[in-house]
Write an enzyme that holds these catalytic residues in place. Structure first.
Site, PDB file in Angstrom:
ATOM      1  N   ASP A   1     -15.654 -15.200  24.101  1.00 51.23           N
ATOM      2  CA  ASP A   1     -16.810 -15.196  23.213  1.00 51.23           C
ATOM      3  C   ASP A   1     -17.372 -13.783  23.679  1.00 51.23           C
ATOM      4  O   ASP A   1     -17.275 -13.299  24.561  1.00 51.23           O
ATOM      5  CB  ASP A   1     -18.128 -16.040  23.655  1.00 51.23           C
ATOM      6  CG  ASP A   1     -19.338 -16.304  22.758  1.00 51.23           C
ATOM      7  OD1 ASP A   1     -19.068 -15.743  21.425  1.00 51.23           O
ATOM      8  OD2 ASP A   1     -20.516 -16.445  23.238  1.00 51.23           O
TER       9      ASP A   1
ATOM     10  N   ASP B   1     -19.658 -22.597  21.409  1.00 53.46           N
ATOM     11  CA  ASP B   1     -18.490 -22.676  22.187  1.00 53.46           C
ATOM     12  C   ASP B   1     -17.903 -23.890  22.563  1.00 53.46           C
ATOM     13  O   ASP B   1     -16.858 -24.078  23.292  1.00 53.46           O
ATOM     14  CB  ASP B   1     -18.619 -21.635  23.242  1.00 53.46           C
ATOM     15  CG  ASP B   1     -19.131 -20.370  22.839  1.00 53.46           C
ATOM     16  OD1 ASP B   1     -18.344 -19.763  22.014  1.00 53.46           O
ATOM     17  OD2 ASP B   1     -20.027 -19.863  23.411  1.00 53.46           O
TER      18      ASP B   1
ATOM     19  N   ASP C   1     -20.783 -19.188  26.277  1.00 55.50           N
ATOM     20  CA  ASP C   1     -22.114 -19.571  26.466  1.00 55.50           C
ATOM     21  C   ASP C   1     -23.041 -20.256  25.775  1.00 55.50           C
ATOM     22  O   ASP C   1     -23.910 -20.914  26.137  1.00 55.50           O
ATOM     23  CB  ASP C   1     -22.968 -18.240  27.332  1.00 55.50           C
ATOM     24  CG  ASP C   1     -23.401 -17.549  25.937  1.00 55.50           C
ATOM     25  OD1 ASP C   1     -22.756 -17.496  24.822  1.00 55.50           O
ATOM     26  OD2 ASP C   1     -24.218 -16.778  26.150  1.00 55.50           O
TER      27      ASP C   1
END
Length: 965
Positions: A372, A735, A731
């Protein structure tokens, strides 16, 4: 009123129709179009749901809504108890083989030797139970810790809701579709909904979509939708935002994500290889055992003339079982557990909290990391990184080495940032302790300017309190037409009336167009020439090219209220002769160690990919900065990606380095296609994944080759060498599905949501990408240490297997019985595991590529080492077995009586020929019986005055008698 309430009670929208309202959080236009066309807008939807937007739902409607649309909760899977985890640990292939061997050994041992026969089988079972107990204990303690963490964070959470005209607070699980919820700045959104009242409301959806910008939510606007697990950052001039709940539980956007978290966890690459190794060793052991049994049975007739057939067959079978026990590396499961557990504790010091023990070694052979952007590669906090002030460029990246400015320049910068804002910035927590990083509630862009002002030495709270009087001064919120926000204050320098000052900040092009002057480094206003204006515009373009968001700060002084234009009370004074104080570039900056960490990972043979909800231009700029997007790399956007067929995607996967504008499901699809886990195996599973409710015109045979992520049979044909070993970092809530689907999920410990942490295998405690590289190093160290131990143990086992087989075929009793082998495998090998399995990683481990899923656990070098060492040890042992006197003088050559009595303690009338040393029938002329060499009861000497067998040195009586004959 009763008739109205009855009508509302009867009102409802079919659940399937309501669930189709939102397809994806990012598809604003499509969602708004469905709201207008299918439901007639927010007010019509509320009426259809039976909701009075002023009074809220009546208490009589709550249960009915809950029955129709479900609860705003997920049934938590019951926690596995210690005993359940203990039983689950017996799923290991090696442990199952050991249990079978132990049972067989126990049965035969008790039949053969009732007094001592239980020892071998019991020892094996003890070893198995130790491994299972340690494994279950680790899993149980980790589960307890995370359950406690989840419970503590959920118990304090409450939502404000209007029911029957009363404003009450309820637990979010009590919300139902049709509820009217009130949200303030800083509130977590408890369910999906549509805003119908509120002005200037903004929501941060980075946790769901990865997009860091706050999004404007206006009643009737282009994007009035609010999503569960996201944050309300501003409510503008409103006291709160009122929201109509449209999605709860598994039908909310977060609920749809959570469905994907229920993914089956497959075996790790090491587990697969160890299982293969166990099977191979089992086949070899059984082969040797069968061969030995056949040879020994044949010897009954070839060597002993067919005597005591039943006893000899039983003896041969026991030797066969012993060989199987010898072949299996009983110490290996315990060695692996010890190595992983030790490494887990050491990795904690390197900021890696291991949730799943097997993730240690899996990370070492990761071939792909799908990362990410927000919060993982970047700081997840908008920050002023550079500025153009007084005709010069300044960097604000290094907080310990910030540039210094004249007092006047500082005044313009800090006062504009501290006063002209609608956000709140907290530098300390409720206990007065300094936060790891400032917490911004409201506009992230404004928060960046406030933090810069604080870093430059300004007390922003005091400055705003002293300089801005809400009873006299004016605050003008952000105007989307003029692209700026402003404040008008009376000057309060040195307590004198110094006139008024207008501070403005906003889009650089818009503010700069209204400027006729600029502030030099001494704080003086200079005329803005065409040359300087061109320079400033070029600066803006260059910043934008590097994905920086540019903000222009400006001011204008007025001598008195009389100089202000008409209408200044409600609109910011318009002026074309403002003073440009600074142009700053704001971005979510890269973490300091990201570039080096990405480079280390790439040099280690790991493909790093960035998956983000950002637009393609920002994503590519960030990816280039951190070294992910390199020459020849491909960057795709989510809509294009998800419309590809599996075959089309496979062609570009080796070069795909950036996936922008991605939805949560896009990352899940990418990971699934890479590693091949969680793919549908048949028509039922495929339809469950793509057309569960039957609302799409999809057919398995017609569409299975067209839709990602494909299906298992097709994937295996496309990837004959197996899939990638994928690590996913993230985070946010968005995700979580990909973290769960990956071989190793890595969440952030500081900025990570609880959802992400619970879905991950490893929690990176310091949020640093470099700690992920340390996880790779530790993983490779664990993998290599286990291979070292395997080389050590297999060498011992090969030698032991060979010596038992050769010794048995040559007519000896097994030189090593099962108990001796268990001592070697469990006691000695455990010490070896502690020595070899606890070696620390070195940076050199990153100089090689990861091993593929199909790579053998035994390399060529390992096989060579095992072969050479085994040959050396076996040669020495065979020499000792067949000709011991060459190395150790005085060792008896043979003592069949001692062997017989030690093993069985049976009749002493068996006879041997003193000439050949072979066993002969009782009564044979010249034969000697065992009773000859053992002490008579109550006597201190043997027959003929010789000591009994074993009483002299090395059973000397036996050898001396033969010698005398």
């Amino acid at each position: 009123s009763n008739s109205i309430e009855t009508k509302l009670l009867d009102s409802s929208v079919p659940p399937d129709k309501l669930y189709s309202l939102i397809s994806s959080a990012q598809e604003h236009e499509e969602n708004k179009s469905r709201l207008e066309l299918d439901f007639g807008g927010t007010l019509s939807l509320a009426m259809a749901l039976g909701t009075d937007l002023i009074m809220g739902l009546s208490r009589n409607q709550i249960e009915e809504k809950r029955k129709i649309y479900g609860r705003n909760a997920f049934p938590e899977p019951p926690m596995k108890g210690f005993f359940r985890l203990f039983l689950d640990s017996f799923g290991d292939a090696i442990l199952r083989v050991l249990i079978v061997a132990a049972i067989v050994s126990l049965i035969i041992g008790l039949i053969e030797e009732p007094n001592k026969g239980w020892i071998e089988g019991t020892a094996i079972l003890i070893a198995v139970f130790i491994v299972a107990f340690v494994t279950a204990g680790n899993d149980y303690s980790k589960e307890l810790q995370f359950r406690a963490l989840e419970k503590s964070s959920e118990e304090t959470y409450r939502a404000t809701v209007i029911r029957s005209a009363d404003m009450i607070q309820v637990h979010p699980e009590e919300l139902v579709v049709g509820d009217v919820v009130l949200l303030k700045a800083g509130d977590l959104i408890p369910a999906d909904g549509i805003i119908f009242e509120g002005e200037g409301v903004k929501s941060n959806e980075s946790g769901l979509t990865g997009e860091p910008d706050d999004l404007i939510k206006e009643p009737g606007g282009p994007n009035p939708f609010l999503f569960s697990s996201c944050l309300i950052t501003e409510v503008g001039n409103s006291s709160d935002a009122k929201v109509l709940v449209t999605g709860v539980g598994e039908h909310s956007q977060w609920g749809k994500i959570k469905k994907n978290l229920v993914s089956q966890s497959g075996e790790t690459p090491l587990q697969v290889k160890l299982d293969r190794m166990a099977s191979l060793i089992g086949y070899v052991g059984v082969g040797f055992a069968v061969a030995t049994f056949i040879v020994l049975v044949a010897m009954i007739w070839l060597r002993h003339g067919g005597e005591d057939i039943i006893q000899s067959v039983v003896d041969a079978f026991i030797i066969g079982v012993t060989i199987i026990v010898v072949a299996i590396p009983e110490g290996l499961p315990l060695a692996v557990t010890i190595s992983l557990a030790y490494s887990t504790r050491r990795m904690y010091r390197d900021q890696n909290l291991i949730r799943v023990l097997a993730a240690c070694e899996t990370m070492g052979n990761a071939t792909n990391i799908c990362s990410d952007k927000t919060g993982t590669l970047t700081m997840n906090q908008m920050t002023v990184v550079e500025g153009f002030i007084g005709g010069e460029k300044f960097s604000f990246v290094d907080k310990n080495n910030l540039p210094s400015f004249s007092p006047k320049v500082l005044e313009f910068l800090t006062q504009n940032s501290a006063i002209n804002r609608s956000c709140d910035v907290h530098f300390k927590n409720e206990k007065g302790e300094k936060l790891h990083r400032p917490k911004v509630i409201g506009s992230a862009t404004e928060g960046a300017l406030v933090i810069l002002a604080s870093d430059l030495g300004c007390n922003v709270l005091t400055t705003k309190k002293v300089l801005f009087d809400p009873n006299v001064d004016r605050k003008y919120p952000f105007n989307s037409m003029k692209k700026r926000s402003s404040v008008l204050i009376t000057k309060k320098n040195h307590g004198s009336d110094g006139g008024l000052r207008l501070y403005s900040k906003g889009a650089s092009e818009a503010i700069l167009a209204d400027c006729a002057f600029y502030t030099d480094l001494d704080g003086k206003a200079k005329t803005l020439t065409n040359e300087t204006r061109i320079q400033l515009n070029e600066t803006i373009v260059k910043m934008a090219d590097r994905a920086l968001r540019t903000i222009c700060l400006a001011h204008k002084d007025y001598g008195s209220v009389d100089e202000l234009p008409e209408g200044w009370e409600v609109q910011a004074p318009a002026s074309k002769d403002m003073v440009c104080d600074a142009i700053v570039g704001i971005m979510d900056p890269l973490r300091p160690d990201v570039k080096e960490a990405v480079s280390l990972a790439q040099n280690a043979g790991v493909m790093v990919r960035m998956v983000t909800g950002d637009n393609i231009h920002t994503a590519k700029a960030i990816a280039k900065q951190c070294g992910i997007l390199r020459e020849g790399g491909v960057a795709l956007e989510g809509p294009e990606f998800r419309n590809m067929t599996p075959a089309q995607l496979d062609k570009i996967l080796p070069k795909l380095q950036v996936l922008a504008r991605s939805s949560p499901n896009d990352k899940f699809l990418l990971v699934t296609r890479l590693n091949g886990r969680n793919l549908p195996k048949n028509e039922r599973e495929w339809l469950e994944m793509h057309n569960k409710d039957g609302s799409h015109d999809l057919a398995y045979l017609k569409d299975r080759e067209k839709i990602l992520p494909g299906y298992e049979e097709e994937w295996k044909k496309a990837n004959p060498l197996g899939g990638e070993v994928v690590g996913v970092t993230g985070d946010g809530t968005n995700d979580a599905p990909a973290l769960k689907a990956a071989d190793v999920g890595l969440s952030m410990g500081i900025t990570g949501t609880k959802v992400a942490q619970n879905a991950s295998d490893i929690v990176i405690l310091d949020d640093r990408f470099s700690s992920i590289v340390k996880a790779i190093m530790w993983g490779r160290a664990v993998y290599d240490n286990i291979r070292k131990f395997l080389q050590f143990q297999l060498t011992v086992n090969v030698v032991a297997l060979s010596i038992v087989f050769i010794g048995s075929v040559a007519g000896f009793d097994p030189p090593l019985n099962a108990v001796m082998m268990l001592w070697v495998n469990l006691i000695m090998d455990t010490m070896g595991a502690l020595a070899l399995g606890t070696e620390s990683p070195t940076i050199e481990l990153l100089n090689r590529r990861p091993f593929s899923r199909q790579a053998s656990l035994l390399s060529y070098k390992m096989i060579r080492n095992i072969s050479v060492m085994s040959l050396f040890q076996l040669s020495l042992l065979l020499w000792l077995l067949f000709d011991p006197q060459v190395l150790f003088s005085g060792v008896r050559e043979n003592n069949p009586c001692l062997r017989y009595v030690e093993k069985g303690g049976k009749s002493l009338n068996l006879a041997w020929s003193p000439v050949t040393g072979e066993r002969v029938p009782e009564g044979t002329a010249g034969a000697v019986t065992c009773s000859t060499f053992f002490e008579a009861e109550g006597s201190d000497t043997g027959i003929d005055g010789y000591p009994g067998c074993g009483d002299g040195d090395n059973g000397g009586g036996f050898d001396e008698y033969y010698a005398r004959l």
